[in-house]
Scaffold this active site. Sequence first.
Site, PDB file in Angstrom:
ATOM      1  N   ASP A 395      15.759  47.576   4.210  1.00 58.84           N
ATOM      2  CA  ASP A 395      16.050  47.217   2.815  1.00 58.84           C
ATOM      3  C   ASP A 395      17.843  47.607   2.519  1.00 58.84           C
ATOM      4  O   ASP A 395      18.504  48.012   3.316  1.00 58.84           O
ATOM      5  CB  ASP A 395      15.653  48.656   2.623  1.00 58.84           C
ATOM      6  CG  ASP A 395      15.959  49.099   0.741  1.00 58.84           C
ATOM      7  OD1 ASP A 395      15.373  47.737   0.300  1.00 58.84           O
ATOM      8  OD2 ASP A 395      15.261  49.719   0.077  1.00 58.84           O
ATOM      9  N   ASP A 584      13.324  53.055   1.842  1.00 53.99           N
ATOM     10  CA  ASP A 584      13.138  53.953   0.945  1.00 53.99           C
ATOM     11  C   ASP A 584      12.382  53.978   0.072  1.00 53.99           C
ATOM     12  O   ASP A 584      12.211  55.186  -1.068  1.00 53.99           O
ATOM     13  CB  ASP A 584      15.200  55.026   0.327  1.00 53.99           C
ATOM     14  CG  ASP A 584      14.770  53.629  -0.399  1.00 53.99           C
ATOM     15  OD1 ASP A 584      14.792  52.609  -0.872  1.00 53.99           O
ATOM     16  OD2 ASP A 584      16.983  54.187  -1.829  1.00 53.99           O
ATOM     17  N   ASP A 588       8.891  48.926  -0.571  1.00 50.97           N
ATOM     18  CA  ASP A 588       9.101  49.142   0.687  1.00 50.97           C
ATOM     19  C   ASP A 588       8.013  49.527   1.914  1.00 50.97           C
ATOM     20  O   ASP A 588       7.764  49.866   2.680  1.00 50.97           O
ATOM     21  CB  ASP A 588      10.391  49.727   1.465  1.00 50.97           C
ATOM     22  CG  ASP A 588      11.334  49.503   0.836  1.00 50.97           C
ATOM     23  OD1 ASP A 588      11.948  47.930   1.214  1.00 50.97           O
ATOM     24  OD2 ASP A 588      12.815  50.504   0.191  1.00 50.97           O
TER      25      ASP A 588
END
Length: 695
Positions: A395, A584, A588
């Site tokens: 990410d 995070d 995700d």
Amino acid sequence: MNNKQQNGSNKPTDHSKMDHSKMDHSQMDHSKMDHSKMDHSEMDHGAMGGHAHHNHGSFKEIFLKSLPLGIAILLITPLMDIQLPFQIIFPYADFVAAVLATILYIYGGKPFYMGAKDEFNSKAPGMMSLITLGITVSYAYSVYAVAARYVTGEHVMDFFFEFATLLLIMLLGHWIEMKALGEAGDAQKALAELVPKDAHVVLEDDSIETRPVSDLQVGDVIRVQAGENVPADGIIIRGESRVNEALLTGESKPIEKNVKDQVIGGSTNGSGVLYVEVTETGDKSFISQVQTLISQAQSQPSRAENVAHKVAGLLFYIAVVVALIALLIWTIIADLPTAVIFTVTTLVIACPHALGLAIPLVVSRSTSLGASRGLLVKNREALELTTKADVMVLDKTGTLTTGEFKVLDVTVLSDKYSEEEITGLLAGIEAGSSHPIAQSIVNHAEAKGIKSVSFDSIEIVSGAGIEGEANGHHYQLISQKAYGKALRMDIPKGATLSILVENNEAIGAVALGDELKETSRNLIEVLKKYGIEPLMATGDNEEAAQGVAEVLGIQYQANQSPEDKYKLVESMKNQNKTVIMVGDGVNDAPSLALADVGIAIGAGTQVALDSADIILTQSDPGDIESFIELANKTTRKMKQNLVWGAGYNFIAIPIAAGLLAPIGITLGPAFGAVLMSLSTVIVAINAMLLKLDPK
């Protein structure tokens, strides 16, 4: 990977239109559920077979309650007919031992023979079957030995000592591993907590009625106060504000929302008041769709190979086959009593004392080392799978970048001003605003020790920016689009640019954006060194994603919804690639759960933490390097311990069966016990030698 995958999709994803309404949970194959991703409080997936439904608290309780019984048996029964100095032998001690062993077998042995039942039902005998074989044979034969002494007067050697030590060591091994791994959280529960329980519904007479969110209907109008989380997906019909969707979509900065814009349930409203018409409720809402994806991910089978379980399964078959052969041959060449002794000795020596501790001791040492480096290991299979990783999906916001809006550059565009003076003007004109851009500019000036210029008046320029008077001059801080003229300056990729204007002339500019974490560049180098392909997948826009990807020299995909990330991980797994996912946020969570290894940044959402296998408590991408090192060294130690733990059995079993008896070499029970103990000590010492290189 095709061009679209490499360069990122140019089409923004409409997060509110993900359709999972066609997903039928009732038809999901729960027999394939990945237990390593589920709630560890109800599932034991340890190295020793993992079919007993006990958490580490249960194994602790069973072990501690079994310990007094086991110690009592050890004190009153000889080891393979050899009385040890600490033992107390008295009349009918063997009868007392038989009673105590019966209680211990029923209570302490239950998790193992229940686990063995599961293994046989799945036609895959493993560690639980091997343990059950050992404790059952040693217990049953020992009870027979005691009965024979009192009924026939014949002295038959018992194995109560062997039985008690095996059972206690196996319970201890389970407890050690379960305690080391801890318990997984509940991702779906944490996800649901993002949405408020109640909503402020606007009635026809403009009065407000508070209702449970579960009672909302499509078409209801709700009022969202400043600072509140949005109760449901919808469209703004009145008001304007900035809405923070970072936790949900990965968009790094609060998004300006006006009439007709969509908002997502679970996002956080800024300083304005919004009136929102509900467009999606229940299963079709964004949050519910993410929950569905997480549920799907958790139903995927694990790809980790439990080597200890396989070795134990092999030993089980070897022990049974060799014992049967020994029974047959010794019955023919000697007599049945001799054959039974060789058979029972073979099965008892096959007891996996060292093998049962080989993995738990390494896991305990590994998780302790990891915790000292800010790495929390929730699933030990992740360590093994990391050594086989092909791709790491990263990410952007909050993972590779700080996730905070910061001043990246201040540019002077007029000879009349210095950079310090421009910075002071920027901080002065933004001093009274709570806007994220304003706060980042003020903080930048304070960090550099630059005093803000005092403005006499400040007003908002609708849709453009802000203006004010200072020292008799008129200034504007407006967007690049509002300024409308070309500027000769280098703009950082993905940055938001604001122009400082005096009398229609640009005198300065400030570029703001999401800043790379210091360790991100080094992480990419480390991944490439280990042969792991880095790929950035972000919910952020194309421009912001491209800027970060170009700096790091990696491939990327932008505008990724939770479903997009899920499909990306799924497609790579379908190509037989071992995938690590690092993230995070809520967006995700499904892909963290689906990936072979999910690594959550510790400063992220509870949903992400609950969905992951590994947590980086210090939120530092650089710690991934330490985790990869830990995974490689831990896996190497596990394999070494399996060699020591199983090697003894592979050598001892055929000798115990009398293979070398024709040349005068037999493995007496007492000598077998010494070898077993030595093997256990070796795996314990080897586990403690696991170390990480200093940072």
